[in-house]
Design an enzyme around this catalytic site. Structure first.
Site, PDB file in Angstrom:
ATOM      1  N   CYS A 289       0.838  -1.204   0.000  1.00 35.94           N
ATOM      2  CA  CYS A 289       0.000   0.000   0.000  1.00 35.94           C
ATOM      3  C   CYS A 289       0.872   1.252   0.000  1.00 35.94           C
ATOM      4  O   CYS A 289       0.569   2.231  -0.693  1.00 35.94           O
ATOM      5  CB  CYS A 289      -0.950  -0.005   1.205  1.00 35.94           C
ATOM      6  N   ARG A 334       6.730  -5.197  17.198  1.00 37.81           N
ATOM      7  CA  ARG A 334       5.324  -5.364  16.852  1.00 37.81           C
ATOM      8  C   ARG A 334       4.545  -6.207  17.857  1.00 37.81           C
ATOM      9  O   ARG A 334       3.332  -6.304  17.778  1.00 37.81           O
ATOM     10  CB  ARG A 334       5.184  -5.978  15.450  1.00 37.81           C
TER      11      ARG A 334
END
Length: 481
Positions: A289, A334
């Protein structure tokens, strides 16, 4: 009559015109595969208020508001023509007609502007192309929505099947529910029913077979009447040619990955390098993206000013691979709670630029911070240019690119002084230039680029699939080279 009364009367008049547009737009789409746009925004299946808001939004990119009283005559002129499959931008028709000094009538001007889609020049509608989704996560469900929306007359892309791993009791019902309702993107625009006996989801009349499999090797798609299909892998489990080639089973002709490809897998950003896809290429990637967000404006800036070097910093919404609460994760940061933290992480977008823009020799570096928002990200693109320029010149150039160039479906433009991330949920562009935030000092330029990292990216995926399937219809008036 007071000003207040006059404004309300004017609004009701425009409502009436917009209401009369809807059946014309619908009939052109359904019967002739003609998609009516307004400055690259589709008007198909839009409400009266949505049509009026889209006309008003034109002031953000064209500098002035469009009225339905201006565009309606062009829409009516289109109904008199023998049109083939195409995309026709009535906003651009109105704008270019205003600048034309030949004294042509609206009917004459429209016929000339769309002549490539009429008579002997028009495309013949094909039988359609089967599409299979492998995986049904965030991107998979949005791509499904887009495929269903674009089914039109039934002569384009046809979503035939979804392949998922078995999920136990009520699996089909739960997957249909996730397609029907989305916390970010809202309700599905239509009706969805479930046929559990036949493992099928019916969405706006489209029968979508749900196939349960743990591995590509388990599926023979011809057993479901699927042939010559394009398979969209949105799992990201396989990223190299060897892994993705496992999908090339009976019934599957091509594989498109919705993640950055590795090795010799072509990374395609529609609008920039989609025309480099070889007809016999069986496996390709739509990159990420963020790559889709930065590459089109990077190309635009390099074309006009030259780019000597650059750095991109992305402030990115959290994604499904992060943890809700602190827990083990193979990545260093993360594993920390996504809704509670800003998380520094890596991005491959900068290195992916070389695959999409091989002629760009400038070194591009990049980094990323995940932040606690569910969708829409911003890329801050800092560039050293090949010549000095001004902020006004750059903004005017990028505005023109968003309106007239071959990149107008990828690059949008906003002058809204109070714009924030949620304003761009549902944007169909790869990125949106924030004019108010843009900074230019001599040969240094900093662009702030918003992007819906879910929906905008899904639209780019669909454009690539349309291109390789042969159902990417031309746009009129033709973009300026």
């Amino acid at each position: 009559m007071t000003v207040k009364d006059d404004s309300f009367t004017n609004w009701k008049h425009r409502e009436e015109i917009a209401e009369s547009m809807i059946p014309i737009i619908g009939k052109l789409h359904r019967e002739q595969d003609v998609n009516i746009l307004l400055h690259s925004r589709s008007l198909v299946n839009k409400s009266v208020v949505s049509i009026l808001k889209t006309h008003r939004f034109a002031r953000q990119i064209a500098g002035e508001e469009l009225s339905v009283t201006e565009t309606m005559p062009f829409l009516q002129a289109l109904t008199t023509l023998d049109l083939g499959p195409s995309q026709i931008d009535i906003g651009m028709l109105a704008a270019t007609y205003r600048e034309d000094d030949r004294g042509l009538s609206i009917e004459e001007f429209t016929a000339e502007a769309v002549s490539g889609a009429t008579g002997e020049n028009k495309l013949e509608r094909g039988a359609g192309r089967d599409v299979v989704l492998y995986g049904f996560g965030r991107i998979g469900r949005l791509v499904a929505r887009l495929l269903i929306e674009k089914a039109g007359s039934g002569n384009g892309l046809r979503l035939r099947a979804i392949v998922v791993r078995g999920g136990g009791d009520q699996d089909l019902v739960k997957r249909a529910s996730l397609l029907r309702r989305d916390s970010i993107h809202g309700q599905f625009n239509g009706t969805i029913t479930v046929d559990e006996a036949n493992s099928t989801i019916l969405a706006n009349g489209n029968a979508i077979k749900v196939i349960y499999a743990n591995d590509p090797s388990e599926v023979d798609y011809t057993a479901y009447g699927i042939k010559d299909a394009i398979l969209i892998d949105n799992t990201g489990k396989w990223r190299d040619r060897e892994g993705l080639s496992k999908h090339l089973r009976p019934g599957i002709d091509k594989v498109v990955l919705t993640a950055p490809g590795k090795g010799d897998v072509p990374n395609i950003v529609h609008g920039v390098n989609h025309d480099t896809i070889k007809p016999d290429e069986k496996v390709l990637s739509c990159a990420s993206c963020t790559t889709n967000a930065i590459v089109p404006p990077l190309k635009a800036m390099d074309d006009e000013y030259g780019v000597l070097r650059g750095h991109v910093e992305t402030v990115h919404s959290f994604t499904n691979d992060q943890n809700l609460l602190d827990n083990y994760h193979k990545a260093d940061r993360r594993g920390r709670s996504a809704p509670l933290n800003m998380v520094i992480t890596e991005t491959g977008a900068a290195s992916a630029v070389a695959k999409a823009l091989p002629d760009l020799k400038a070194p591009i570096t990049g980094s990323s911070i995940r932040v606690p928002v569910p969708d829409v990200s911003i890329a801050i693109l800092s560039l050293r240019l090949g010549r000095e320029t001004t902020r006004d010149e750059v903004l005017e150039y990028l505005r023109d690119v968003s309106l007239h160039s071959p990149l107008k479906r990828q690059i949008d433009f906003t002058t809204a002084p109070d714009a924030v991330s949620m304003d761009f949920v549902g944007s169909r562009h790869a990125s949106i230039v924030d004019a108010g935030a843009t900074k230019v000092d001599g040969d240094n330029a900093i662009l702030y680029l918003w992007y819906d990292n879910e929906f905008g990216y899904s639209c780019q995926v669909i454009r690539v699939v349309q291109h390789v399937s042969g159902v990417e219809y031309p746009t009129y008036p033709a973009p300026q080279a």
